[in-house]
Design an enzyme around this catalytic site. Structure first.
Site, PDB file in Angstrom:
ATOM      1  N   GLY A  80       0.811  -1.209   0.000  1.00 53.35           N
ATOM      2  CA  GLY A  80       0.000   0.000   0.000  1.00 53.35           C
ATOM      3  C   GLY A  80       0.846   1.263   0.000  1.00 53.35           C
ATOM      4  N   THR A  81       1.893   1.263   0.787  1.00 52.50           N
ATOM      5  CA  THR A  81       2.743   2.452   0.893  1.00 52.50           C
ATOM      6  C   THR A  81       3.369   2.793  -0.447  1.00 52.50           C
ATOM      7  OG1 THR A  81       3.180   1.948   3.210  1.00 52.50           O
ATOM      8  CG2 THR A  81       4.740   3.428   2.101  1.00 52.50           C
ATOM      9  N   GLN A 188      -8.103  -0.276   3.176  1.00 54.16           N
ATOM     10  CA  GLN A 188      -8.985  -0.800   4.231  1.00 54.16           C
ATOM     11  C   GLN A 188     -10.340  -1.261   3.706  1.00 54.16           C
ATOM     12  OE1 GLN A 188      -8.360  -1.476   7.394  1.00 54.16           O
ATOM     13  NE2 GLN A 188      -6.289  -0.668   7.397  1.00 54.16           N
ATOM     14  N   SER A 208      -3.700  -3.373  -0.844  1.00 56.06           N
ATOM     15  CA  SER A 208      -2.579  -4.060  -0.210  1.00 56.06           C
ATOM     16  C   SER A 208      -2.980  -5.475   0.169  1.00 56.06           C
ATOM     17  CB  SER A 208      -2.135  -3.283   1.035  1.00 56.06           C
ATOM     18  OG  SER A 208      -1.124  -3.992   1.714  1.00 56.06           O
ATOM     19  N   HIS A 210      -1.622  -7.665   2.578  1.00 57.82           N
ATOM     20  CA  HIS A 210      -1.608  -8.190   3.957  1.00 57.82           C
ATOM     21  C   HIS A 210      -2.766  -7.712   4.819  1.00 57.82           C
ATOM     22  CE1 HIS A 210       0.058  -4.834   6.525  1.00 57.82           C
ATOM     23  NE2 HIS A 210       0.395  -4.367   5.341  1.00 57.82           N
ATOM     24  N   THR A 246      12.161  -7.336 -10.725  1.00 58.66           N
ATOM     25  CA  THR A 246      11.647  -8.689 -10.923  1.00 58.66           C
ATOM     26  C   THR A 246      10.437  -8.921 -10.025  1.00 58.66           C
ATOM     27  OG1 THR A 246      13.844  -9.458 -11.467  1.00 58.66           O
ATOM     28  CG2 THR A 246      12.276 -11.137 -10.743  1.00 58.66           C
ATOM     29  N   CYS A 334       0.745   2.886  13.421  1.00 56.47           N
ATOM     30  CA  CYS A 334       1.938   3.689  13.149  1.00 56.47           C
ATOM     31  C   CYS A 334       2.153   4.752  14.214  1.00 56.47           C
ATOM     32  CB  CYS A 334       1.822   4.375  11.792  1.00 56.47           C
ATOM     33  SG  CYS A 334       0.950   3.415  10.571  1.00 56.47           S
TER      34      CYS A 334
HETATM   35  C1  LIG Z   1      -1.972  -0.400   5.917  1.00 55.90           C
HETATM   36  C2  LIG Z   1      -2.337   0.797   5.112  1.00 55.90           C
HETATM   37  C3  LIG Z   1      -1.462   1.329   4.162  1.00 55.90           C
HETATM   38  C4  LIG Z   1      -0.057   0.781   3.959  1.00 55.90           C
HETATM   39  O1  LIG Z   1      -0.069  -0.452   3.318  1.00 55.90           O
HETATM   40  P1  LIG Z   1       1.254  -1.390   3.421  1.00 55.90           P
HETATM   41  O2  LIG Z   1       0.952  -2.519   2.491  1.00 55.90           O
HETATM   42  O3  LIG Z   1       1.331  -1.818   4.850  1.00 55.90           O
HETATM   43  O4  LIG Z   1       2.408  -0.564   2.994  1.00 55.90           O
HETATM   44  C5  LIG Z   1      -1.867   2.403   3.406  1.00 55.90           C
HETATM   45  N1  LIG Z   1      -3.091   2.931   3.568  1.00 55.90           N
HETATM   46  C6  LIG Z   1      -3.974   2.464   4.470  1.00 55.90           C
HETATM   47  C7  LIG Z   1      -5.312   3.088   4.589  1.00 55.90           C
HETATM   48  C8  LIG Z   1      -3.622   1.381   5.279  1.00 55.90           C
HETATM   49  O5  LIG Z   1      -4.484   0.927   6.175  1.00 55.90           O
END
Ligand SMILES: *Cc1c(COP(=O)(O)O)cnc(C)c1O
Length: 400
Positions: A80-81, A188, A208, A210, A246, A334
């Site tokens: 996500g980041t 989310q 994302s 995870h 890759t 965080c």
């Molecule tokens: C967890 C989260 C992210 C970051 O995603 P990662 O895969 O952990 O880098 C970004 N935005 C929101 C809203 C999140 O909850």
């Protein structure tokens, strides 16, 4: 007292699914062959390469299907980041000649907020829109903020701390009418509420793995056909030239399988989670005096509970819940550990001392009604005890 040994809790109730989720067994099973025999590089022409390429493309279809996109519009990233960074930096620099103004909100995830702050240092102008007391962003405010220099709007879909679902469709319509690129962080909400990138008029959307029972370190950015991006990692021509490197084949395969299962189970699971969520919210508000629900009462992610409990500190509640086997969070993962209260609660106008007493519990697949009832049994006495000991004692003013 001091010689008393701490009992290991008999129950383990994970209520922090917005921080991360476990990899589900089906996902792990799908991934394993790609750590073994199927180790090829998806860019190679031989059979090992073709096998990996096929797996990546199959996963791309599953991710696309979850958000009703064309598979060719999916770029795999490390999560996500990175997707948020690629969307914001990529668009800002690709459209720099058209203007330098970006609109976002004060309640975005730090992956968006800190990227915007960094772009400000590079000469872009950023408007951080406020929200109302429910954490809702008003499309009218977005409209008012648009100038002839606006090139990008980035507003999240489901708020990660307080669970409010933002009016993305309306904002997308505005952006489209004004010819402005629209990005939404849907980390989310994906897999929790239906997403349709066309109905919502988004040009870029972050997801994302995870957060939906896939492995960590993999995610995707939806990029609408015709949207230009300046790549942030340069190298090979992977991912249509937008993200060199890759491919993380096992991760991508797991992410795809997680998306497929999330899509299949969404209608039923979102109903189940909403019922558990409402049971937990109602129970806390009924049983704990001076407790307040944070976030929107109805426009809310099915798995999010966020409450402020006055005259106690969130961190103390977390530690006490942990001793009883319950894993929750105060504010976002965080920011916990730092003494600054959540930027989201502050933007909603929650006073500092009330924000300090906030507790986020995010539900998931493993949670049952019995888990909720256990929390409702152990939390009120924790709060009562802390209030008795607290320097914030009920009715007394805090020092800060
Ligand atoms: C967890 C989260 C992210 C970051 O995603 P990662 O895969 O952990 O880098 C970004 N935005 C929101 C809203 C999140 O909850």
């Amino acid at each position: 007292m001091s010689t008393e040994t701490r009992k290991t809790p008999e129950r383990h109730i994970y209520l922090d699914h917005s921080a991360t989720t476990p990899v589900r067994p089906e996902v792990l099973a799908a991934m394993l062959p790609y750590f073994g025999d199927k180790f090829g590089n998806a860019s190679s022409v031989h059979r090992w390469g073709r096998e990996a390429r096929m797996a990546v493309e199959e996963a791309r279809e599953k991710v696309a299907s979850l958000i009703k996109a064309d598979p060719r519009e999916i770029i795999f990233t490390s999560g996500g980041t990175e997707s948020d960074n690629l969307a914001l930096r990529g668009v800002a620099w690709a459209y720099r000649s058209r203007g330098n103004h970006i609109i976002t909100s004060a309640i975005e995830h730090h992956a968006v907020l800190h990227t915007c702050e960094s772009l400000e240092k590079e000469g872009f102008r950023v408007t951080y829109l406020p929200c109302d007391r429910y954490g809702m962003i008003d499309p009218e405010e977005v409209k008012r903020a648009i100038t002839k220099d606006t090139i990008l709007i980035s507003i999240m879909h489901g708020q990660n701390e307080v669970g409010t679902i933002e009016p993305i469709g309306e904002i997308g319509k505005l952006a489209k009418e004004h010819g402005i690129i629209f990005h939404s962080d849907a980390v989310q909400s994906a897999g929790k509420v239906p997403i349709d990138v066309n109905a919502m008029n988004v040009d870029l959307l972050t997801v994302s793995s995870h957060k939906i029972y896939g492995p960590k370190g993999v995610g995707a950015l939806y990029v609408r056909k015709g949207t230009r991006l300046v790549p942030q990692a340069t190298g090979g021509a992977h991912e249509r030239g937008m993200r060199a490197g890759t491919e993380n084949v096992p991760g991508i395969v797991g992410f795809g399988e997680a998306c497929r299962l999330a899509e299949k189970e969404l209608p039923e699971e979102s109903k189940r989670l909403s019922a558990l969520r409402d049971r937990l919210i109602r129970g806390i508000l009924d049983k704990i005096p001076d407790s307040i629900l944070n976030g929107h009462p109805t426009e809310r992610l099915p798995h999010n509970v966020n409450v402020s409990i006055k005259y106690v500190e969130g961190e103390s509640m977390l530690l006490n819940l942990d001793l009883l086997g319950v894993g929750a969070s105060s504010g976002s993962a965080c920011t916990s550990g730092s003494l600054e209260p959540s930027h989201v609660l502050l933007a909603m106008g929650v006073p500092h001392e009330v924000a300090h007493g906030s507790l986020r519990m995010t539900l998931g697949k493993s949670n049952t009604e019995a888990d909720i009832d256990y929390v409702l049994e152990v939390l009120p006495p924790i709060v009562e005890r802390l209030r008795e000991m607290s320097v914030f004692g009920r009715g007394q003013k805090s020092k800060s």
